[in-house]
Design a protein around this motif. Structure first.
Motif, PDB file in Angstrom:
ATOM      1  N   ASP A 290       0.828  -1.213   0.000  1.00 36.14           N
ATOM      2  CA  ASP A 290       0.000   0.000   0.000  1.00 36.14           C
ATOM      3  C   ASP A 290       0.855   1.252   0.000  1.00 36.14           C
ATOM      4  O   ASP A 290       0.527   2.245  -0.654  1.00 36.14           O
ATOM      5  N   LEU A 291       1.957   1.218   0.728  1.00 35.75           N
ATOM      6  CA  LEU A 291       2.835   2.380   0.780  1.00 35.75           C
ATOM      7  C   LEU A 291       3.492   2.665  -0.564  1.00 35.75           C
ATOM      8  O   LEU A 291       3.849   3.808  -0.860  1.00 35.75           O
ATOM      9  N   ALA A 292       3.656   1.632  -1.381  1.00 39.78           N
ATOM     10  CA  ALA A 292       4.303   1.811  -2.679  1.00 39.78           C
ATOM     11  C   ALA A 292       3.361   2.343  -3.751  1.00 39.78           C
ATOM     12  O   ALA A 292       3.818   2.734  -4.832  1.00 39.78           O
ATOM     13  N   GLN A 293       2.059   2.385  -3.450  1.00 42.13           N
ATOM     14  CA  GLN A 293       1.090   2.766  -4.476  1.00 42.13           C
ATOM     15  C   GLN A 293       1.034   4.280  -4.686  1.00 42.13           C
ATOM     16  O   GLN A 293       1.301   5.067  -3.781  1.00 42.13           O
ATOM     17  N   THR A 294       0.696   4.643  -5.924  1.00 40.02           N
ATOM     18  CA  THR A 294       0.470   6.036  -6.304  1.00 40.02           C
ATOM     19  C   THR A 294      -0.899   6.115  -6.985  1.00 40.02           C
ATOM     20  O   THR A 294      -1.477   5.077  -7.329  1.00 40.02           O
ATOM     21  N   PRO A 295      -1.415   7.317  -7.189  1.00 38.31           N
ATOM     22  CA  PRO A 295      -2.686   7.415  -7.929  1.00 38.31           C
ATOM     23  C   PRO A 295      -2.615   6.725  -9.287  1.00 38.31           C
ATOM     24  O   PRO A 295      -3.599   6.124  -9.737  1.00 38.31           O
ATOM     25  N   GLN A 296      -1.447   6.790  -9.922  1.00 43.08           N
ATOM     26  CA  GLN A 296      -1.299   6.193 -11.248  1.00 43.08           C
ATOM     27  C   GLN A 296      -1.289   4.664 -11.183  1.00 43.08           C
ATOM     28  O   GLN A 296      -1.933   3.993 -11.990  1.00 43.08           O
ATOM     29  N   THR A 297      -0.568   4.095 -10.218  1.00 47.24           N
ATOM     30  CA  THR A 297      -0.506   2.637 -10.139  1.00 47.24           C
ATOM     31  C   THR A 297      -1.834   2.028  -9.735  1.00 47.24           C
ATOM     32  O   THR A 297      -2.112   0.860 -10.028  1.00 47.24           O
ATOM     33  N   LEU A 298      -2.671   2.806  -9.070  1.00 44.84           N
ATOM     34  CA  LEU A 298      -3.979   2.303  -8.632  1.00 44.84           C
ATOM     35  C   LEU A 298      -5.060   2.440  -9.702  1.00 44.84           C
ATOM     36  O   LEU A 298      -6.142   1.875  -9.559  1.00 44.84           O
ATOM     37  N   THR A 299      -4.752   3.181 -10.771  1.00 38.40           N
ATOM     38  CA  THR A 299      -5.760   3.406 -11.814  1.00 38.40           C
ATOM     39  C   THR A 299      -6.345   2.114 -12.376  1.00 38.40           C
ATOM     40  O   THR A 299      -7.569   2.006 -12.530  1.00 38.40           O
ATOM     41  N   PRO A 300      -5.529   1.093 -12.701  1.00 34.54           N
ATOM     42  CA  PRO A 300      -6.120  -0.147 -13.227  1.00 34.54           C
ATOM     43  C   PRO A 300      -7.117  -0.793 -12.268  1.00 34.54           C
ATOM     44  O   PRO A 300      -8.107  -1.390 -12.695  1.00 34.54           O
ATOM     45  N   TYR A 301      -6.855  -0.655 -10.943  1.00 35.30           N
ATOM     46  CA  TYR A 301      -7.762  -1.246  -9.966  1.00 35.30           C
ATOM     47  C   TYR A 301      -9.088  -0.489  -9.904  1.00 35.30           C
ATOM     48  O   TYR A 301     -10.147  -1.093  -9.675  1.00 35.30           O
ATOM     49  N   VAL A 302      -9.032   0.818 -10.089  1.00 34.71           N
ATOM     50  CA  VAL A 302     -10.272   1.610 -10.138  1.00 34.71           C
ATOM     51  C   VAL A 302     -11.159   1.112 -11.269  1.00 34.71           C
ATOM     52  O   VAL A 302     -12.357   0.874 -11.091  1.00 34.71           O
ATOM     53  N   LEU A 303     -10.557   0.952 -12.454  1.00 32.01           N
ATOM     54  CA  LEU A 303     -11.312   0.473 -13.613  1.00 32.01           C
ATOM     55  C   LEU A 303     -11.816  -0.947 -13.393  1.00 32.01           C
ATOM     56  O   LEU A 303     -12.984  -1.259 -13.657  1.00 32.01           O
ATOM     57  N   GLU A 304     -10.938  -1.805 -12.891  1.00 32.68           N
ATOM     58  CA  GLU A 304     -11.308  -3.211 -12.675  1.00 32.68           C
ATOM     59  C   GLU A 304     -12.470  -3.324 -11.699  1.00 32.68           C
ATOM     60  O   GLU A 304     -13.438  -4.054 -11.939  1.00 32.68           O
ATOM     61  N   GLU A 305     -12.380  -2.601 -10.588  1.00 36.87           N
ATOM     62  CA  GLU A 305     -13.440  -2.693  -9.582  1.00 36.87           C
ATOM     63  C   GLU A 305     -14.757  -2.104 -10.095  1.00 36.87           C
ATOM     64  O   GLU A 305     -15.832  -2.619  -9.781  1.00 36.87           O
ATOM     65  N   ALA A 306     -14.670  -1.043 -10.888  1.00 35.61           N
ATOM     66  CA  ALA A 306     -15.891  -0.463 -11.451  1.00 35.61           C
ATOM     67  C   ALA A 306     -16.591  -1.465 -12.371  1.00 35.61           C
ATOM     68  O   ALA A 306     -17.816  -1.646 -12.311  1.00 35.61           O
ATOM     69  N   TYR A 307     -15.816  -2.140 -13.205  1.00 41.63           N
ATOM     70  CA  TYR A 307     -16.396  -3.141 -14.098  1.00 41.63           C
ATOM     71  C   TYR A 307     -16.961  -4.324 -13.321  1.00 41.63           C
ATOM     72  O   TYR A 307     -17.992  -4.904 -13.695  1.00 41.63           O
ATOM     73  N   GLU A 308     -16.312  -4.694 -12.229  1.00 44.49           N
ATOM     74  CA  GLU A 308     -16.801  -5.813 -11.431  1.00 44.49           C
ATOM     75  C   GLU A 308     -18.105  -5.445 -10.715  1.00 44.49           C
ATOM     76  O   GLU A 308     -18.965  -6.306 -10.512  1.00 44.49           O
ATOM     77  N   VAL A 309     -18.248  -4.180 -10.342  1.00 45.28           N
ATOM     78  CA  VAL A 309     -19.520  -3.718  -9.775  1.00 45.28           C
ATOM     79  C   VAL A 309     -20.639  -3.864 -10.808  1.00 45.28           C
ATOM     80  O   VAL A 309     -21.725  -4.378 -10.520  1.00 45.28           O
ATOM     81  N   VAL A 310     -20.363  -3.419 -12.033  1.00 47.00           N
ATOM     82  CA  VAL A 310     -21.358  -3.515 -13.108  1.00 47.00           C
ATOM     83  C   VAL A 310     -21.742  -4.963 -13.363  1.00 47.00           C
ATOM     84  O   VAL A 310     -22.925  -5.298 -13.508  1.00 47.00           O
ATOM     85  N   ASP A 311     -20.746  -5.846 -13.394  1.00 45.24           N
ATOM     86  CA  ASP A 311     -21.018  -7.264 -13.629  1.00 45.24           C
ATOM     87  C   ASP A 311     -21.874  -7.849 -12.515  1.00 45.24           C
ATOM     88  O   ASP A 311     -22.811  -8.612 -12.767  1.00 45.24           O
ATOM     89  N   ALA A 312     -21.578  -7.487 -11.270  1.00 50.21           N
ATOM     90  CA  ALA A 312     -22.356  -7.981 -10.137  1.00 50.21           C
ATOM     91  C   ALA A 312     -23.797  -7.500 -10.205  1.00 50.21           C
ATOM     92  O   ALA A 312     -24.742  -8.251  -9.935  1.00 50.21           O
ATOM     93  N   ILE A 313     -23.995  -6.241 -10.601  1.00 51.89           N
ATOM     94  CA  ILE A 313     -25.351  -5.688 -10.720  1.00 51.89           C
ATOM     95  C   ILE A 313     -26.122  -6.427 -11.798  1.00 51.89           C
ATOM     96  O   ILE A 313     -27.297  -6.775 -11.634  1.00 51.89           O
ATOM     97  N   LYS A 314     -25.462  -6.705 -12.928  1.00 56.11           N
ATOM     98  CA  LYS A 314     -26.121  -7.428 -14.007  1.00 56.11           C
ATOM     99  C   LYS A 314     -26.536  -8.828 -13.577  1.00 56.11           C
ATOM    100  O   LYS A 314     -27.588  -9.330 -13.978  1.00 56.11           O
ATOM    101  N   ASN A 315     -25.710  -9.464 -12.743  1.00 51.06           N
ATOM    102  CA  ASN A 315     -26.024 -10.812 -12.282  1.00 51.06           C
ATOM    103  C   ASN A 315     -27.058 -10.821 -11.169  1.00 51.06           C
ATOM    104  O   ASN A 315     -27.642 -11.874 -10.878  1.00 51.06           O
ATOM    105  N   GLY A 316     -27.263  -9.678 -10.531  1.00 48.70           N
ATOM    106  CA  GLY A 316     -28.320  -9.578  -9.529  1.00 48.70           C
ATOM    107  C   GLY A 316     -28.022 -10.241  -8.204  1.00 48.70           C
ATOM    108  O   GLY A 316     -28.932 -10.485  -7.404  1.00 48.70           O
ATOM    109  N   ASP A 317     -26.752 -10.547  -7.938  1.00 50.59           N
ATOM    110  CA  ASP A 317     -26.364 -11.176  -6.674  1.00 50.59           C
ATOM    111  C   ASP A 317     -26.104 -10.074  -5.644  1.00 50.59           C
ATOM    112  O   ASP A 317     -25.081  -9.390  -5.685  1.00 50.59           O
ATOM    113  N   ARG A 318     -27.024  -9.928  -4.680  1.00 55.59           N
ATOM    114  CA  ARG A 318     -26.931  -8.794  -3.755  1.00 55.59           C
ATOM    115  C   ARG A 318     -25.675  -8.839  -2.900  1.00 55.59           C
ATOM    116  O   ARG A 318     -25.038  -7.806  -2.650  1.00 55.59           O
TER     117      ARG A 318
END
Length: 271
Positions: free
Chosen positions: A33-61
Motif C-alpha cells: 500500500d505504501l508503494a502505491q500512487t494514484p497512477q498505479t492504482l488506476t487499473p484497480y479503479v477500472l477493474e473494480e468499477a467493471y466488477e460492480v457492473v457485472d455484479a449488478i447485471k447478475n443480480g447477486d446482492r
C-alpha cells in the motif's frame, strides 16, 4: 434513513478511513500500500468499477455489496494518498459532490420547475455547461472528454448521441444504412490494397457507423457485444463437454458440427 442507521454508516466509513490510513502509515503500514500512487492504482479503479457492473447485471446482492466495497476502497485510497500530499481530503471529495448535486438539482433544492425527466436532463446539461465554462465552447471540444475518458465503444455512442442532438444527424435510418454500406466497401478495399494503418482507420469508421445504427434502434452496442461474449463462452463451455479430444485436434467441419449440436442443446434447455 434513521438516526441509528446514519450513525452506523458514519461509524463504518470512519473505520474504513482509519484502516486505510493504517495501511499507508510509514510506521507499521503495508509495504504494498505504501508503494502505491494514484497512477498505479488506476487499473484497480477500472477493474473494480467493471466488477460492480457485472455484479449488478447478475443480480447477486451479496456480490454487489462486496464489489461496491472494493470500489469504495479505491476511492478512499486515492483520497488518502492525495491527503498525504496536501492536495485534497476525502471530506473535500464528499463535500464537492454534495454541492454539485445540489447545484444540478434546483428543482429539488430550489424553486426551479422540472416535472419530467427530459426537463431534468435539459437543466442538468445547461448547469453542467455553465460550471465548466462550456456555454460557448465548440462542440468538438466538449466531446473531447468522452474520447479521453470512456471505453471506445461507449465513447462512440456518447459522441454520436451528442453530435446528433446538436443537429449532426441523418434524415432517416436509411441514410445510416447507406453510410454503413459505403464504409463496409471502403474497409474491404483497404484490406485488399491499403496499409495496416489505413485498414485500422477504415475499420474504425465502420464500427462508428455500426454504433450510429445501434443508436437509431435504441440499442446499446457495448451491452450487445458484452452479451455476445457471454453467449459465446456459454456455448464454448457446452461444446467442450461434447468433445472427446482437444479442440485443436478437430477439423473445421467437425468443430462446426459440434457447434451446431451445442446450439441445439442450449435451445432445448432455454427457460
Amino acid at each position: 434513513m434513521s438516526t441509528a442507521e446514519s450513525d452506523s454508516t458514519l461509524a463504518a466509513l470512519q473505520e474504513l478511513i482509519e484502516v486505510v490510513a493504517k495501511l499507508r502509515s510509514p510506521q507499521g503500514g503495508c509495504p504494498w500500500d505504501l508503494a502505491q500512487t494514484p497512477q498505479t492504482l488506476t487499473p484497480y479503479v477500472l477493474e473494480e468499477a467493471y466488477e460492480v457492473v457485472d455484479a449488478i447485471k447478475n443480480g447477486d446482492r451479496a456480490h454487489i455489496c462486496e464489489e461496491l466495497g472494493d470500489l469504495l476502497l479505491q476511492i478512499v485510497l486515492q483520497a488518502q494518498i492525495a491527503s498525504e500530499a496536501g492536495d485534497f481530503t476525502l471530506a473535500e471529495v464528499a463535500q464537492g459532490i454534495s454541492e454539485k448535486l445540489i447545484r444540478r438539482h434546483p428543482h429539488v433544492f430550489s424553486d426551479v420547475e422540472a416535472n419530467t425527466i427530459a426537463e431534468v436532463h435539459q437543466n442538468w446539461e445547461q448547469i453542467k455547461a455553465a460550471e465548466k465554462g462550456e456555454t460557448n465552447t465548440p462542440l468538438s471540444q466538449k466531446l473531447q472528454r468522452y474520447a479521453r475518458t470512456l471505453p471506445p465503444m461507449t465513447a462512440a455512442m456518447k459522441i454520436s448521441t451528442k453530435a446528433a442532438s446538436a443537429g449532426f444527424e441523418w434524415d432517416s435510418v436509411e441514410g445510416v444504412w447507406d453510410k454503413f454500406d459505403e464504409e463496409l466497401a471502403e474497409f474491404k478495399h483497404a484490406l485488399e490494397a491499403e496499409t495496416p494503418i489505413e485498414q485500422a482507420s477504415e475499420l474504425g469508421d465502420l464500427l462508428f457507423t455500426l454504433v450510429n445504427i445501434a443508436r437509431w434502434y435504441d440499442l446499446d452496442p457495448a451491452d450487445a457485444l458484452q452479451e455476445t461474449n457471454y453467449r459465446f463462452l456459454r456455448r464454448l463451455q457446452v461444446l467442450e463437454t461434447f468433445a472427446d479430444k482437444p479442440l485443436a485436434d478437430y477439423t473445421l467441419g467437425e468443430l462446426e458440427q459440434l457447434w451446431q449440436k451445442t446450439k441445439a442443446s442450449l435451445a432445448q434447455h432455454k427457460p
